[in-house]
Design a protein around this motif. Structure first.
Motif, PDB file in Angstrom:
ATOM      1  N   VAL A 256     -80.091  73.849 -68.144  1.00 29.13           N
ATOM      2  CA  VAL A 256     -81.220  74.418 -67.277  1.00 29.13           C
ATOM      3  C   VAL A 256     -80.383  75.424 -65.998  1.00 29.13           C
ATOM      4  CG1 VAL A 256     -80.898  72.593 -65.718  1.00 29.13           C
ATOM      5  CG2 VAL A 256     -82.860  73.895 -65.637  1.00 29.13           C
ATOM      6  N   GLY A 257     -81.175  76.600 -65.865  1.00 29.04           N
ATOM      7  CA  GLY A 257     -80.753  77.591 -64.924  1.00 29.04           C
ATOM      8  C   GLY A 257     -80.732  76.909 -63.379  1.00 29.04           C
ATOM      9  N   LEU A 258     -79.941  77.673 -62.704  1.00 29.08           N
ATOM     10  CA  LEU A 258     -79.700  77.271 -61.246  1.00 29.08           C
ATOM     11  C   LEU A 258     -81.092  77.446 -60.264  1.00 29.08           C
ATOM     12  CD1 LEU A 258     -77.603  75.967 -59.254  1.00 29.08           C
ATOM     13  CD2 LEU A 258     -77.136  78.241 -58.614  1.00 29.08           C
ATOM     14  N   LEU A 259     -81.643  76.626 -59.785  1.00 33.13           N
ATOM     15  CA  LEU A 259     -82.766  76.847 -58.973  1.00 33.13           C
ATOM     16  C   LEU A 259     -82.147  77.285 -57.679  1.00 33.13           C
ATOM     17  CD1 LEU A 259     -85.133  74.015 -59.907  1.00 33.13           C
ATOM     18  CD2 LEU A 259     -84.976  76.092 -60.872  1.00 33.13           C
ATOM     19  N   SER A 260     -81.916  78.384 -57.480  1.00 31.24           N
ATOM     20  CA  SER A 260     -81.006  78.862 -56.276  1.00 31.24           C
ATOM     21  C   SER A 260     -81.742  79.211 -55.047  1.00 31.24           C
ATOM     22  CB  SER A 260     -80.649  80.603 -56.714  1.00 31.24           C
ATOM     23  OG  SER A 260     -79.257  80.699 -55.704  1.00 31.24           O
ATOM     24  N   PHE A 261     -81.051  78.823 -53.772  1.00 26.93           N
ATOM     25  CA  PHE A 261     -81.485  79.396 -52.612  1.00 26.93           C
ATOM     26  C   PHE A 261     -80.204  79.773 -51.776  1.00 26.93           C
ATOM     27  CE2 PHE A 261     -80.514  74.777 -53.128  1.00 26.93           C
ATOM     28  CZ  PHE A 261     -79.357  74.266 -51.971  1.00 26.93           C
ATOM     29  N   PRO A 262     -80.391  80.465 -50.735  1.00 22.41           N
ATOM     30  CA  PRO A 262     -79.684  81.153 -49.894  1.00 22.41           C
ATOM     31  C   PRO A 262     -78.145  80.651 -50.134  1.00 22.41           C
ATOM     32  CG  PRO A 262     -81.373  81.461 -48.833  1.00 22.41           C
ATOM     33  CD  PRO A 262     -81.679  80.521 -49.696  1.00 22.41           C
ATOM     34  N   GLU A 263     -77.734  79.330 -49.581  1.00 27.54           N
ATOM     35  CA  GLU A 263     -76.616  78.774 -49.484  1.00 27.54           C
ATOM     36  C   GLU A 263     -75.869  78.566 -50.886  1.00 27.54           C
ATOM     37  OE1 GLU A 263     -79.228  76.993 -46.149  1.00 27.54           O
ATOM     38  OE2 GLU A 263     -79.443  77.750 -48.218  1.00 27.54           O
ATOM     39  N   ILE A 264     -76.546  78.789 -52.003  1.00 31.67           N
ATOM     40  CA  ILE A 264     -75.986  78.516 -53.218  1.00 31.67           C
ATOM     41  C   ILE A 264     -75.971  79.701 -54.257  1.00 31.67           C
ATOM     42  CG2 ILE A 264     -76.081  76.155 -53.176  1.00 31.67           C
ATOM     43  CD1 ILE A 264     -78.373  76.281 -55.283  1.00 31.67           C
TER      44      ILE A 264
END
Length: 404
Positions: A256-264
């Motif tokens: 599964v792809g990374l569910l990104s947010f600013p910190e990561i």
């Protein structure tokens, strides 16, 4: 090959996969006289998209008013976790009080009893389930109600006596988070976990399943693809084959792809190299593995295709969300403020029938309409195209008086 023939072959493959993965499980319950358990297991494989179901999603996406009162659910029973995984929002929470919450058994029971025809549940959340001291009591309650049950686990501290309890409670499915096939990379990602211990515990699970002559729990492996571990995917398939925790059966492995947010964002990979995809697909075919690629590029599927709204997500404080893809935005306070309602304060049937919830359900798949207010934070589907063209739906929270 024409589309109708392609569809026919996919259906045949789906039937074959169900038979090879789950017929022994259905038969196991039938032999024990647990007809309702067997029925709910089959129902889940047809309806629940998280476990390769969702066979009727097309109908409800086209006619959302036909969506039945939920028979499937995700619920967060704890936010306690001893790990500091580099990709998890839990690691970056600024308010410490969110890290130490448990749902009580009475709160859990109150929620479950609001779904009288519940057939499937994912006992999930931003925490480690067994750290809630009433975890096994909750699983026992679900077993007595014949609910098809799964949960997510790292298997790092999952001792043999835990495995025996899980088997005795007829937990059908465990999603094992295994983000690498080598010790160094795994422990770099799942900070605080021990790779060798995880593998030892998985081998113990296989041994106990053999001794008890049970197909349960069915193990589903999941890797979150990032820059550090994308090269591990073929090795993971080799490891899954070697472990053989499903005793020779077709095994699901989801990348599964990374569910990104600013910190990561620095961990994000725009797409998986084609040579890794090709090598992985070949190994999956060789080792009888059902390899599932899920939004593995930054180009997520449009919200027009989302059917996750059919499966409500209940947060630790009782807040009801459309689905779990709204999480991993590292903004839980906003999610609680914007929630559709709270199951500690009112019955979910009232929440389900409110104009706001009805309007939201009707709008998710409406291609030529604004994006539902709650869906703006979704991490699993792309909302940007529709937002640019049609904007965001007005929220009805302040004037939501109830159903008709």
């Amino acid at each position: 090959m024409s589309n109708p023939i392609n569809k026919m072959f996919r259906k045949i493959k789906g039937i074959r996969n169900f038979y090879t993965k789950h017929w022994d499980e259905v038969w196991y319950f039938l032999k024990k006289g647990r007809w309702r358990k067997a029925y709910n297991l089959v129902w889940s494989q047809l309806w629940v998209r998280d476990i390769d179901g969702g066979k009727f999603d097309w109908l409800f996406k086209r006619f959302p008013a036909l969506a039945p009162y939920p028979k499937e659910l995700e619920i967060e029973i704890t936010t306690k976790c001893y790990l500091r995984c580099v990709m998890c929002e839990h690691t970056y929470w600024k308010d410490e009080k969110y890290r130490h919450q448990d749902m009580t058994f009475e709160q859990f029971k109150k929620i479950i009893d609001q779904f009288p025809k519940l057939r499937y549940i994912n006992v999930t959340g931003e925490g480690t389930g067994f750290l809630n001291k009433e975890f096994f009591k909750m699983l026992d309650y679900l077993n007595k109600k014949n609910v098809n049950t799964m949960f997510v686990e790292s298997f790092d501290l999952f001792k043999e006596d835990f495995v025996e309890k899980i088997i005795d409670l007829n937990v059908e499915r465990i999603e094992v988070s295994l983000d690498a096939a080598s010790k160094a990379i795994y422990e770099k990602i799942r900070v605080g976990a021990n790779f060798d211990r995880v593998i030892t515990n998985l081998r113990a699970l296989k041994k106990i399943k053999q001794e008890k002559k049970t197909p349960f729990p069915y193990i589903f492996f999941r890797l979150i693809a990032m820059k550090d571990n994308v090269g591990e995917i073929p090795r993971l398939l080799e490891l899954v084959h070697e472990l053989d925790v499903n005793l020779g059966k077709l095994t699901d492995v989801q990348v599964v792809g990374l569910l990104s947010f600013p910190e990561i964002d620095h961990l994000n990979i725009s797409s998986i190299p084609p040579e890794i995809i090709e090598a992985s697909n070949q190994l999956a075919k060789k080792y009888n593995i059902n390899l599932i690629w899920s939004h593995t590029s930054n180009n997520c599927a449009s919200i027009d295709y989302c059917a996750k709204w059919l499966q409500p997500y209940i947060m630790i404080d009782g807040s009801a969300l459309l689905d779990c893809a709204l999480l991993m935005s590292n903004n839980r306070i906003k999610l609680k403020e914007d929630a559709l309602g709270n199951l500690y304060e009112e019955d979910f049937k009232q929440i389900w029938n409110k104009p706001r919830y009805r309007k939201t359900r009707a709008s998710v798949n409406k291609k030529n309409g604004p994006v539902p207010y709650l869906c703006q934070s979704c991490r699993g589907y792309d909302t940007s195209s529709r937002e640019k063209q049609y904007g965001v739906q007005d929220d009805m929270k302040n004037n939501d008086k109830g159903g008709n």
